[in-house]
Design a protein around this motif. Structure first.
Motif, PDB file in Angstrom:
ATOM      1  N   ASP A  91      -1.386   3.715  -8.655  1.00 26.62           N
ATOM      2  CA  ASP A  91      -2.070   3.155  -6.786  1.00 26.62           C
ATOM      3  C   ASP A  91      -0.877   3.722  -4.933  1.00 26.62           C
ATOM      4  O   ASP A  91      -1.316   3.606  -4.672  1.00 26.62           O
ATOM      5  N   LYS A 106      -7.703   7.610   2.255  1.00 27.07           N
ATOM      6  CA  LYS A 106      -8.366   5.914   1.454  1.00 27.07           C
ATOM      7  C   LYS A 106      -9.259   5.815   1.932  1.00 27.07           C
ATOM      8  O   LYS A 106     -10.161   5.102   1.270  1.00 27.07           O
ATOM      9  N   ASP A 139       1.017  -1.399   0.150  1.00 27.42           N
ATOM     10  CA  ASP A 139       0.127   0.224   0.093  1.00 27.42           C
ATOM     11  C   ASP A 139       1.207   1.469   0.163  1.00 27.42           C
ATOM     12  O   ASP A 139       0.762   2.201  -0.099  1.00 27.42           O
TER      13      ASP A 139
END
Length: 144
Positions: free
Chosen positions: A78, A126, A52
């Motif tokens: 991303d 997010k 992430d």
């Protein structure tokens, strides 16, 4: 992903002391899924693990942080990439941000606090994206 501590985090730095310091700090903050790499090439090989967040040192021996950043963003735009650098140089920071870095932290007394703050900021973003429009980034990047 329920909380920010569920993030899969990669830390890339050719300084083993820094790697251990960052890992300890992140572990104390409640993060469990942390992988460390001593060079950019090792990190790039593991991108299929879908991190992430990647904390990326700017000045490394094998590939520069900018080169690694470009390859990460080509693989998956991303992924949140945060530069950590000993250079307090505006041009380096602007270059990192231009190529897709989410933030730029200067190594020093406040770097660990900076890491914590940026992770909280990423978690907030997010969450907002998930609530408002879960496919926003995919649509946005398809136009680029």
């Amino acid at each position: 992903m329920d909380t920010s501590t569920d993030f899969r985090i990669f830390v890339v730095d050719d300084d083993e002391f820094c790697l251990n310091l960052y890992r300890q700090h992140l572990t104390k903050q409640g993060y469990k899924d942390i992988k460390t790499f001593q060079n950019g090439a090792e990190c790039l090989i593991e991108l299929t693990d879908n991190p992430d967040v990647i904390f990326l040192d700017h000045g490394m021996h094998d590939l520069s942080g900018i080169e690694v950043l470009k390859k990460i963003k080509r693989f998956n735009p991303d992924i949140y990439v945060v530069f950590i650098s000993g250079q307090e140089d505006i041009e380096t920071a602007v270059s990192a941000l231009k190529f897709g870095a989410f933030d730029y932290i200067v190594k020093g007394d406040l770097q660990l606090e900076g890491m914590t703050k940026v992770l909280l900021k990423i978690a907030e973003i997010k969450e907002l994206l998930k609530k408002n429009n879960p496919n926003f980034f995919r649509k946005f990047f398809s136009f680029i």
